[in-house]
Design a protein around this motif. Structure first.
Motif, PDB file in Angstrom:
ATOM      1  N   ALA A   1       0.771  -1.107  -0.078  1.00 48.22           N
ATOM      2  CA  ALA A   1       0.100  -0.070   0.054  1.00 48.22           C
ATOM      3  C   ALA A   1       0.899   1.243   0.098  1.00 48.22           C
ATOM      4  O   ALA A   1       1.876   1.210   0.860  1.00 48.22           O
ATOM      5  CB  ALA A   1      -0.954   0.096   1.381  1.00 48.22           C
ATOM      6  N   VAL A   2       0.525   2.268  -0.706  1.00 54.52           N
ATOM      7  CA  VAL A   2       1.421   3.357  -0.968  1.00 54.52           C
ATOM      8  C   VAL A   2       0.467   4.856  -0.937  1.00 54.52           C
ATOM      9  O   VAL A   2      -0.549   4.391  -1.582  1.00 54.52           O
ATOM     10  CB  VAL A   2       2.207   3.629  -2.399  1.00 54.52           C
ATOM     11  N   THR A   3       0.423   5.472   0.022  1.00 54.59           N
ATOM     12  CA  THR A   3      -0.250   6.874   0.017  1.00 54.59           C
ATOM     13  C   THR A   3       0.410   7.918  -0.918  1.00 54.59           C
ATOM     14  O   THR A   3       1.651   8.139  -0.800  1.00 54.59           O
ATOM     15  CB  THR A   3      -0.120   7.187   1.351  1.00 54.59           C
ATOM     16  N   LEU A   4      -0.401   8.636  -1.386  1.00 53.69           N
ATOM     17  CA  LEU A   4       0.092   9.444  -2.493  1.00 53.69           C
ATOM     18  C   LEU A   4      -0.538  10.991  -1.854  1.00 53.69           C
ATOM     19  O   LEU A   4      -1.673  11.180  -1.725  1.00 53.69           O
ATOM     20  CB  LEU A   4      -0.315   9.148  -3.922  1.00 53.69           C
ATOM     21  N   ILE A   5       0.328  11.862  -1.836  1.00 51.00           N
ATOM     22  CA  ILE A   5      -0.155  13.334  -1.344  1.00 51.00           C
ATOM     23  C   ILE A   5      -0.868  13.764  -2.631  1.00 51.00           C
ATOM     24  O   ILE A   5      -1.895  14.494  -2.673  1.00 51.00           O
ATOM     25  CB  ILE A   5       1.108  14.233  -0.977  1.00 51.00           C
ATOM     26  N   ASN A   6      -0.294  13.539  -4.107  1.00 45.54           N
ATOM     27  CA  ASN A   6      -0.993  13.729  -4.937  1.00 45.54           C
ATOM     28  C   ASN A   6      -1.573  15.171  -5.239  1.00 45.54           C
ATOM     29  O   ASN A   6      -2.682  15.559  -5.786  1.00 45.54           O
ATOM     30  CB  ASN A   6      -2.386  12.629  -5.342  1.00 45.54           C
ATOM     31  N   GLY A   7      -0.748  16.524  -4.842  1.00 43.52           N
ATOM     32  CA  GLY A   7      -0.984  17.650  -4.805  1.00 43.52           C
ATOM     33  C   GLY A   7      -2.336  18.171  -3.923  1.00 43.52           C
ATOM     34  O   GLY A   7      -2.651  19.184  -4.112  1.00 43.52           O
ATOM     35  N   SER A   8      -2.483  17.186  -3.206  1.00 38.36           N
ATOM     36  CA  SER A   8      -3.475  17.699  -2.161  1.00 38.36           C
ATOM     37  C   SER A   8      -3.039  18.837  -1.154  1.00 38.36           C
ATOM     38  O   SER A   8      -3.986  19.502  -0.706  1.00 38.36           O
ATOM     39  CB  SER A   8      -4.048  16.541  -1.274  1.00 38.36           C
ATOM     40  N   THR A   9      -2.010  19.039  -1.070  1.00 39.00           N
ATOM     41  CA  THR A   9      -1.543  20.258  -0.094  1.00 39.00           C
ATOM     42  C   THR A   9      -1.192  21.547  -1.043  1.00 39.00           C
ATOM     43  O   THR A   9      -0.926  22.502  -0.092  1.00 39.00           O
ATOM     44  CB  THR A   9      -0.205  19.735   0.538  1.00 39.00           C
ATOM     45  N   ARG A  10      -1.224  21.619  -2.077  1.00 39.01           N
ATOM     46  CA  ARG A  10      -1.514  22.697  -3.072  1.00 39.01           C
ATOM     47  C   ARG A  10      -2.697  23.538  -2.603  1.00 39.01           C
ATOM     48  O   ARG A  10      -3.831  23.224  -2.157  1.00 39.01           O
ATOM     49  CB  ARG A  10      -1.215  22.456  -4.491  1.00 39.01           C
ATOM     50  N   PRO A  11      -2.676  24.789  -2.941  1.00 39.20           N
ATOM     51  CA  PRO A  11      -3.502  25.751  -2.385  1.00 39.20           C
ATOM     52  C   PRO A  11      -4.900  25.751  -3.518  1.00 39.20           C
ATOM     53  O   PRO A  11      -4.681  25.100  -4.727  1.00 39.20           O
ATOM     54  CB  PRO A  11      -3.187  27.237  -2.756  1.00 39.20           C
ATOM     55  N   GLU A  12      -5.986  26.058  -3.017  1.00 39.01           N
ATOM     56  CA  GLU A  12      -7.288  26.001  -3.929  1.00 39.01           C
ATOM     57  C   GLU A  12      -7.214  26.615  -5.110  1.00 39.01           C
ATOM     58  O   GLU A  12      -6.409  27.800  -5.126  1.00 39.01           O
ATOM     59  CB  GLU A  12      -8.432  26.535  -3.075  1.00 39.01           C
ATOM     60  N   GLY A  13      -7.548  26.030  -6.331  1.00 41.27           N
ATOM     61  CA  GLY A  13      -7.157  26.698  -7.631  1.00 41.27           C
ATOM     62  C   GLY A  13      -5.956  26.384  -8.306  1.00 41.27           C
ATOM     63  O   GLY A  13      -5.882  26.873  -9.438  1.00 41.27           O
ATOM     64  N   HIS A  14      -5.113  25.881  -7.480  1.00 41.98           N
ATOM     65  CA  HIS A  14      -3.453  25.482  -8.219  1.00 41.98           C
ATOM     66  C   HIS A  14      -3.925  24.640  -9.168  1.00 41.98           C
ATOM     67  O   HIS A  14      -4.566  23.522  -9.008  1.00 41.98           O
ATOM     68  CB  HIS A  14      -2.667  24.952  -7.225  1.00 41.98           C
ATOM     69  N   PRO A  15      -3.330  24.720 -10.362  1.00 40.80           N
ATOM     70  CA  PRO A  15      -3.540  23.589 -11.470  1.00 40.80           C
ATOM     71  C   PRO A  15      -3.235  22.240 -11.187  1.00 40.80           C
ATOM     72  O   PRO A  15      -3.632  21.200 -11.912  1.00 40.80           O
ATOM     73  CB  PRO A  15      -2.592  24.282 -12.617  1.00 40.80           C
ATOM     74  N   LEU A  16      -2.321  22.042 -10.220  1.00 41.97           N
ATOM     75  CA  LEU A  16      -1.680  20.700  -9.914  1.00 41.97           C
ATOM     76  C   LEU A  16      -2.229  20.150  -8.553  1.00 41.97           C
ATOM     77  O   LEU A  16      -2.046  19.223  -7.807  1.00 41.97           O
ATOM     78  CB  LEU A  16      -0.248  20.791  -9.728  1.00 41.97           C
ATOM     79  N   ARG A  17      -3.448  20.803  -8.136  1.00 40.01           N
ATOM     80  CA  ARG A  17      -3.955  20.366  -7.043  1.00 40.01           C
ATOM     81  C   ARG A  17      -4.941  19.164  -7.451  1.00 40.01           C
ATOM     82  O   ARG A  17      -5.409  19.208  -8.408  1.00 40.01           O
ATOM     83  CB  ARG A  17      -4.873  21.489  -6.405  1.00 40.01           C
ATOM     84  N   GLY A  18      -4.605  18.189  -6.301  1.00 35.94           N
ATOM     85  CA  GLY A  18      -5.598  17.003  -6.492  1.00 35.94           C
ATOM     86  C   GLY A  18      -6.036  16.377  -5.101  1.00 35.94           C
ATOM     87  O   GLY A  18      -5.790  17.000  -4.131  1.00 35.94           O
ATOM     88  N   ARG A  19      -6.655  15.294  -5.211  1.00 34.80           N
ATOM     89  CA  ARG A  19      -6.964  14.587  -4.104  1.00 34.80           C
ATOM     90  C   ARG A  19      -6.024  13.410  -3.790  1.00 34.80           C
ATOM     91  O   ARG A  19      -5.102  12.767  -4.633  1.00 34.80           O
ATOM     92  CB  ARG A  19      -8.294  13.836  -4.298  1.00 34.80           C
ATOM     93  N   GLY A  20      -5.786  13.364  -2.401  1.00 35.16           N
ATOM     94  CA  GLY A  20      -4.800  12.300  -2.034  1.00 35.16           C
ATOM     95  C   GLY A  20      -5.268  10.839  -2.408  1.00 35.16           C
ATOM     96  O   GLY A  20      -6.773  10.626  -2.708  1.00 35.16           O
ATOM     97  N   GLN A  21      -4.272   9.827  -2.619  1.00 35.95           N
ATOM     98  CA  GLN A  21      -4.846   8.643  -3.048  1.00 35.95           C
ATOM     99  C   GLN A  21      -3.900   7.572  -2.317  1.00 35.95           C
ATOM    100  O   GLN A  21      -2.894   7.657  -1.787  1.00 35.95           O
ATOM    101  CB  GLN A  21      -4.575   8.218  -4.631  1.00 35.95           C
TER     102      GLN A  21
END
Length: 381
Positions: free
Chosen positions: A288-308
């Motif tokens: 099992a691997v947790t991915l931050i996946n851009g979840s810590t970027r600010p709202e509206g950032h083009p690379l923001r995503g949901r953790g996986q």
């Protein structure tokens, strides 16, 4: 496993609740100093104490058995807690602390707390000094030796475990202070240990002979910035998460063969952006691997995503992706239930442990456990 269940049952018997038949104890540590606010990590003035939750993962839903105050930090891989194989002691590293001269920032710490898990209630019974920035912590299967990776010192501290206490044995220089020594873990046979160096992109092999720990003269090439990793219980494989440049690009996990010497990397697979936590399943087959996946970027950032969380399968000396699911923000550590059917993920911002079922093909969220801080490291014996 039988000894772990007995020790866990003894701990739960001391609590004022019924003792489940299949207890599985885990340590989950919380950092209360630092918080995420729309893409910015902020240090709180006069924060509440950091805590360690003692969990029973065998209960459905999982529950908090006890909580102990102990210094801890989100800085470093989410493997900065460890338990002795008999479930009697917990070790908790603190890589950072609030700067006494400037409470708006943190500076490297050097403390490792020892928790007596059999006490009623469980309590910190000792605090020892490691090197600067103690991060990944591990205990050998014999339960008589512990290693601590010192992230700001380029070293590994070696401790003897005896009579419920840690005694310093030696300090091994692995690389320069800037090498980013992150996590260290024994092989199951106790003859070697692996240590990740996320700033110079390699995994170093250490040789263990009794209490003597030395460099084995073997550095393994994996991906960019190796950080967290797990070793299968049968000792055949190690899987390393490579966090990359934090650039938003998809990053990797590497498979290291431990079946013959010298150990070597045999496969690397793309998993997604910023693999933070890595853990292997009890049956040696899954990772099992947790991915931050851009979840810590600010709202509206083009690379923001949901953790996986991504599930990989080890098959024929290769890693294969078999499942994935959405998780929370700034996700950290991950653990398996003893039968591998449930996965527990730490969501830092939501202050929760997300519980997912896993049937070998699919991951699905089935529960969430609120905790009393930002959860940043989790381990089972």
């Amino acid at each position: 496993m039988h000894r772990t269940i007995l020790a866990a049952a003894a701990l739960l018997w001391a609590a004022p609740v019924p003792c489940p038949a299949q207890a599985q104890i885990a340590l989950s540590a919380n950092d209360n100093k630092q918080v995420w606010e729309n893409g910015v990590v902020r240090t709180l003035p006069n924060p509440p104490a950091d805590t360690v939750n003692i969990l029973d993962l065998g209960a459905t839903p999982p529950r908090i058995v006890a909580t102990v105050q102990a210094p801890h930090s989100i800085v470093g891989p989410p493997s900065s807690v460890a338990l002795t194989p008999d479930g009697g002691l917990g070790l908790v590293a603190s890589s950072n602390r609030v700067d006494p001269a400037n409470p708006t920032r943190v500076v490297p710490d050097n403390r490792v707390s020892v928790i007596d898990l059999r006490a009623s209630p469980p309590a910190v019974v000792q605090t020892v000094e490691a090197g600067l920035g103690p991060s990944g912590v591990s205990v050998n299967r014999a339960g008589n030796l512990a290693l601590v990776a010192n992230r700001n010192a380029g070293t590994v501290s070696v401790f003897r475990i005896a009579n419920g206490r840690l005694e310093p044995v030696s300090t091994l220089t692995v690389g320069p202070p800037a090498s980013g020594v992150s996590h260290v873990q024994f092989t199951p046979d106790g003859r070697f240990a692996l240590v990740t160096r996320d700033a110079d992109f390699m995994v170093s092999v250490l040789k263990v002979e009794g209490e003597q720990v030395t460099a084995a003269g073997r550095d393994i090439t994996v991906g960019i910035r190796p950080y967290s990793f797990g070793i299968t219980p049968d000792g055949r494989w190690a899987v390393v998460g490579n966090v990359g440049r934090l650039s938003g690009d998809s990053d990797t996990a590497s498979l290291i063969s431990l079946t013959s010497e010298p150990f070597r990397a045999v496969d690397t697979i793309t998993v997604g952006a910023t693999p933070e936590g890595v853990q292997v399943s009890p049956d040696n087959r899954h990772v099992a691997v947790t991915l931050i996946n851009g979840s810590t970027r600010p709202e509206g950032h083009p690379l923001r995503g949901r953790g996986q969380v991504v599930m990989l399968r080890i098959e024929d000396g290769r890693l294969q992706r078999v499942a994935q699911a959405d998780i929370g923000t700034w996700a950290q550590g991950v653990a398996f239930s003893s039968d591998g059917s449930r996965v527990f993920v730490q969501n830092m911002v939501e202050r929760e442990i997300q519980v997912l079922s896993f049937d070998g093909q699919r991951l699905a969220t089935i529960d969430r456990l609120r905790v009393d801080g930002g959860p940043t490291a989790i381990r089972t014996p």
